[in-house]
Design a protein around this motif. Structure first.
Motif, short mmCIF file in Angstrom:
data_model
loop_
_atom_site.label_atom_id
_atom_site.label_comp_id
_atom_site.label_asym_id
_atom_site.label_seq_id
_atom_site.Cartn_x
_atom_site.Cartn_y
_atom_site.Cartn_z
N LEU A 1 0.92 -1.15 0.06
CA LEU A 1 -0.17 0.03 -0.50
C LEU A 1 0.62 0.88 0.52
CD1 LEU A 1 -2.75 0.82 -0.04
CD2 LEU A 1 -3.28 0.56 2.31
N ALA A 2 2.24 1.09 0.27
CA ALA A 2 2.66 2.30 1.13
C ALA A 2 3.57 2.66 -1.17
CB ALA A 2 4.05 1.92 1.39
N ASP A 3 3.45 1.87 -0.92
CA ASP A 3 4.53 2.20 -3.17
C ASP A 3 3.52 2.26 -3.84
OD1 ASP A 3 6.97 -0.07 -2.19
OD2 ASP A 3 5.75 -1.44 -2.65
N ARG B 1 -10.68 -4.03 4.06
CA ARG B 1 -10.29 -5.30 3.81
C ARG B 1 -11.72 -5.99 4.27
NH1 ARG B 1 -6.57 -10.58 4.46
NH2 ARG B 1 -7.48 -12.30 3.09
N ALA B 2 -12.79 -5.89 5.33
CA ALA B 2 -13.52 -6.35 5.60
C ALA B 2 -15.21 -5.88 4.70
CB ALA B 2 -14.04 -5.95 6.76
N ASP B 3 -14.97 -4.79 3.66
CA ASP B 3 -15.67 -3.52 2.80
C ASP B 3 -14.69 -2.51 1.68
OD1 ASP B 3 -17.54 -2.72 2.54
OD2 ASP B 3 -17.82 -1.06 3.51
N LYS B 4 -14.61 -4.17 0.92
CA LYS B 4 -14.12 -3.51 -0.91
C LYS B 4 -12.78 -3.25 -0.20
CE LYS B 4 -18.83 -2.66 -1.54
NZ LYS B 4 -19.22 -3.44 -0.64
N GLY B 5 -11.93 -3.39 0.33
CA GLY B 5 -10.52 -2.79 0.78
C GLY B 5 -9.96 -4.38 0.46
N PRO B 6 -8.07 -3.98 0.54
CA PRO B 6 -7.79 -3.13 0.75
C PRO B 6 -7.25 -1.73 -0.96
CG PRO B 6 -5.64 -4.48 0.73
CD PRO B 6 -7.53 -5.31 0.33
N ASP C 1 -20.14 -3.09 -14.89
CA ASP C 1 -20.06 -2.93 -12.93
C ASP C 1 -19.35 -4.32 -12.71
OD1 ASP C 1 -21.37 -0.94 -13.07
OD2 ASP C 1 -23.77 -2.06 -13.67
N TYR C 2 -19.53 -5.93 -14.09
CA TYR C 2 -18.61 -7.06 -13.25
C TYR C 2 -16.80 -6.55 -13.31
CZ TYR C 2 -22.74 -9.19 -14.23
OH TYR C 2 -24.19 -10.33 -14.44
N ARG C 3 -16.20 -5.16 -13.70
CA ARG C 3 -14.82 -5.38 -13.64
C ARG C 3 -14.74 -4.35 -12.18
NH1 ARG C 3 -15.12 -3.32 -20.25
NH2 ARG C 3 -16.35 -4.89 -20.76
N TRP C 4 -15.76 -3.83 -11.51
CA TRP C 4 -15.42 -2.88 -10.48
C TRP C 4 -15.08 -4.71 -8.77
CZ3 TRP C 4 -17.06 1.66 -8.73
CH2 TRP C 4 -17.36 3.17 -9.79
N VAL C 5 -13.43 -4.12 -9.74
CA VAL C 5 -13.62 -6.14 -8.21
C VAL C 5 -12.78 -5.25 -6.93
CG1 VAL C 5 -11.49 -7.35 -8.42
CG2 VAL C 5 -12.91 -6.89 -10.58
N TRP C 6 -13.51 -5.45 -6.38
CA TRP C 6 -13.06 -4.58 -4.99
C TRP C 6 -12.26 -5.94 -3.74
CZ3 TRP C 6 -18.37 -5.14 -5.24
CH2 TRP C 6 -19.33 -6.46 -4.96
N GLN C 7 -11.51 -5.87 -2.79
CA GLN C 7 -10.69 -6.62 -2.27
C GLN C 7 -9.59 -7.18 -3.53
OE1 GLN C 7 -13.23 -9.34 -0.63
NE2 GLN C 7 -12.44 -8.21 1.66
N LEU C 8 -9.37 -6.41 -4.65
CA LEU C 8 -8.54 -6.57 -5.24
C LEU C 8 -6.19 -7.37 -4.83
CD1 LEU C 8 -7.78 -6.67 -8.85
CD2 LEU C 8 -6.63 -3.99 -8.17
#
Length: 158
Positions: free
Chosen positions: A43-45, A121-126, A145-152
């Protein structure tokens, strides 16, 4: 001769060595047709890269939200990605193929914050792939809409 940008050099120097206390853990692995694959980013990167913010609505949240992250096209360009398809994988094993043209045609971001707060992470992240659907009527379609990948967690360029 083509020279890598400072961001690309930064990204490509990211190590896969064991973490030292206080270091940011890896959140995104990028593989496939890259100059130097695979690349693992923390995440820092990602936060050290140029920041993009967009305001849009989503089909899974209420109202407009402000997303902060990195433009997907800049990330892939800096890694010298060459391909037509990016396969995005989430932590829950959701997998979708995204045409590279999406990143060229629209300001799609890898978001790490929503409304100023880190994505949990519990809600769409990080990380969450976010499209600027508010700015383009063609993006207000279930195919996008299918391309919105959460928890990528992973991108594979082919």
């Amino acid at each position: 001769m083509r020279f890598a940008s400072p961001i690309a050099l930064f990204c490509l120097s990211v190590s896969t060595a064991p973490l030292v206390a206080g270091e940011s853990p890896p959140v995104l692995r990028i593989s496939g047709q890259l100059a130097n694959a695979p690349v693992t980013l923390s995440l820092a990167d990602l936060k050290a890269m140029p920041v993009t913010t967009l305001e849009t609505d989503t089909v899974v949240t209420d109202g407009m939200h402000r997303f902060t992250g990195v433009l997907m096209r800049d990330l892939l360009e800096n890694l010298e990605a060459e391909g037509d398809i990016v396969t995005a994988t989430a932590l829950n094993d959701y997998i979708v193929d995204i045409p590279m043209t999406d990143f060229e045609d629209f300001d799609v971001i890898v978001a790490y914050a929503m409304d100023g707060a880190a994505l949990d992470r519990a809600d769409k992240g990080p990380l969450w792939i976010v499209y600027p659907r508010e700015n383009h009527t063609e993006l207000q379609d279930i195919r996008y809409d299918y391309r919105w990948v959460w928890q990528l967690s992973q991108l594979d360029v082919r």
